[in-house]
Design a protein around this motif. Sequence first.
Motif, mmCIF file in Angstrom:
data_model
loop_
_atom_site.group_PDB
_atom_site.id
_atom_site.type_symbol
_atom_site.label_atom_id
_atom_site.label_comp_id
_atom_site.label_asym_id
_atom_site.label_seq_id
_atom_site.Cartn_x
_atom_site.Cartn_y
_atom_site.Cartn_z
ATOM 1 N N VAL A 233 1.307 11.765 10.566
ATOM 2 C CA VAL A 233 2.710 12.130 10.810
ATOM 3 C C VAL A 233 2.930 13.530 10.260
ATOM 4 N N LEU A 234 3.495 14.425 11.072
ATOM 5 C CA LEU A 234 3.797 15.782 10.655
ATOM 6 C C LEU A 234 5.120 15.808 9.870
ATOM 7 N N LYS B 196 0.821 -1.204 0.000
ATOM 8 C CA LYS B 196 0.000 0.000 0.000
ATOM 9 C C LYS B 196 0.857 1.257 0.000
ATOM 10 N N TYR B 197 2.016 1.212 0.663
ATOM 11 C CA TYR B 197 2.857 2.413 0.724
ATOM 12 C C TYR B 197 3.569 2.681 -0.577
ATOM 13 N N VAL B 198 3.509 1.653 -1.488
ATOM 14 C CA VAL B 198 4.121 1.856 -2.792
ATOM 15 C C VAL B 198 3.099 2.382 -3.785
ATOM 16 N N ILE B 199 1.885 1.837 -3.702
ATOM 17 C CA ILE B 199 0.850 2.260 -4.654
ATOM 18 C C ILE B 199 0.513 3.719 -4.430
ATOM 19 N N PHE B 200 0.360 4.147 -3.197
ATOM 20 C CA PHE B 200 0.030 5.531 -2.891
ATOM 21 C C PHE B 200 1.311 6.335 -2.694
ATOM 22 N N LYS C 158 4.081 8.541 -0.873
ATOM 23 C CA LYS C 158 4.600 8.381 0.483
ATOM 24 C C LYS C 158 4.157 9.531 1.373
ATOM 25 N N LYS C 159 4.110 10.718 0.775
ATOM 26 C CA LYS C 159 3.703 11.881 1.561
ATOM 27 C C LYS C 159 2.237 11.767 1.989
ATOM 28 N N ASP C 160 1.394 11.371 1.049
ATOM 29 C CA ASP C 160 -0.036 11.191 1.375
ATOM 30 C C ASP C 160 -0.236 10.073 2.406
ATOM 31 N N PHE C 161 0.590 9.036 2.268
ATOM 32 C CA PHE C 161 0.445 7.925 3.200
ATOM 33 C C PHE C 161 0.808 8.361 4.624
#
Length: 472
Positions: free
Chosen positions: A98-99, A83-87, A89-92
Amino acid sequence: MEGPRLDLILPFLPGHSFRNRCKSNFHRPQTLTYRNGFRFPQESSKIIFGPRQAEETEQLTKMVAELTYKQRVPAETTCILPKYVIFDKKDFLQSEGVLLNTPEEMPEDPFMASHGKYLQRETGPSPPKKFQQFLAFDRKVLRFYCLWEEPHKKAGPPRPCVVHYFLADNTLEVRAEPQVNEGRDPFYVLIRRQRLPKILKETGDALFPSCVLELTDQEVAEWLSPSDLLPGRKLLILGCTLHVCDCDEFTKKFYRIHLGITDLATIHHSEPPSAPMTKVLPPYNGFGSLEDSLQNCLFIVPQQPKKDYMKMLDNHNKVLRYSAVLDSAIAEDKGRAFIISYHLSNDTISVFEPMQPNTGRNGGRFLECTRVIKPGSSPDAPVYYNPGDLAIGATIEVFKHHFIITDADAFVLRYMESQKSLFPETFLSLQQKFNDDKASDEEAPSDDKRLVCSMPMDHQTSEANTALVEKN
């Protein structure tokens, strides 16, 4: 009992053929044979199959390749990504709460930067602009005909030179044209091949040694280009003025095609005519003959003066003999008789004194064959005695000695008669003298005593006396 053969039972397919273990002949078939010393291809032997092998071979030839060898169809694969690859990284990370900080550029790695420059310098290609310029203009040179004028007056007038501008790397050189007897050292390369700056950058440091260090693009704002070398312009190069006068046809074509310049001015430089050099000869010092001494002033290695060989051949053994007396203030020398011989082959004069009894003098050679200069003539342009000066009663001066001609040989009269158009007065004096002598001989007795030098009146006696004089 021998079992059935495997090669007859199994079908003739790849992988079903077995080697005959009873085979003992392993010869390979030869494809070349020799006939009369030459190699020829050998005809291939026909393979004989059994009845079963022949049927199977025929079936294999009728089979279609597509039925046996089918094209492989790749299997469908499904892409399974986290999932962290499809979307993004910043949006995830934002969806996770996370700030994030403001984005920054990645710092440059010093090692990778230096290593990349090293690889680019060692293995990388040259800059495309310079490389393309080298390929396009290699061995193409612009030639300009110029004048090189130095600021010092002692350097002399402007020197003609040739400027070569190399289009491959924008360098130029200046070469002086050698001149005949210019009096300069043979160094014709005025400026070696290099790039010359046109405009330098302004540097804050006034003590920068720009005249010593090599100039690069960091110190030069603009380099000298072909547009600055148009005929008719003046350039200041290294403190000297370069006058561009003309160029060759290739240069004119280059200006017309690449710069669009068609009307190029041509300046004709004409040097003022130099004053003709006059050769100043030193005065004659009196040693040797004038012609022989003159060779030391004309040549570094003196040569023998040229002789008139045709005149020597035509007048060989032709001598004009005269009798003369010495005119001297000394009483003992008065009345001395001499024989003066003029040699027509080389225009020389020799003087001989015959021996007279009871005079106390032995006689002999008084002067060897020498060209005698007339008194009063210039030593640099002397005038010599010729047969026209030797008339009866004439006085000649031979090295401060005065001789009065009193008589001549009969051969002299015949020679002057043949050349009376050149020496009319001398011929008349000789003719009158011989007529007077002939008349006096008829009146006087036969034993009249005369001068020894006037006795031989025929040509044979004259030649005999001449030989006697030369022998003495």
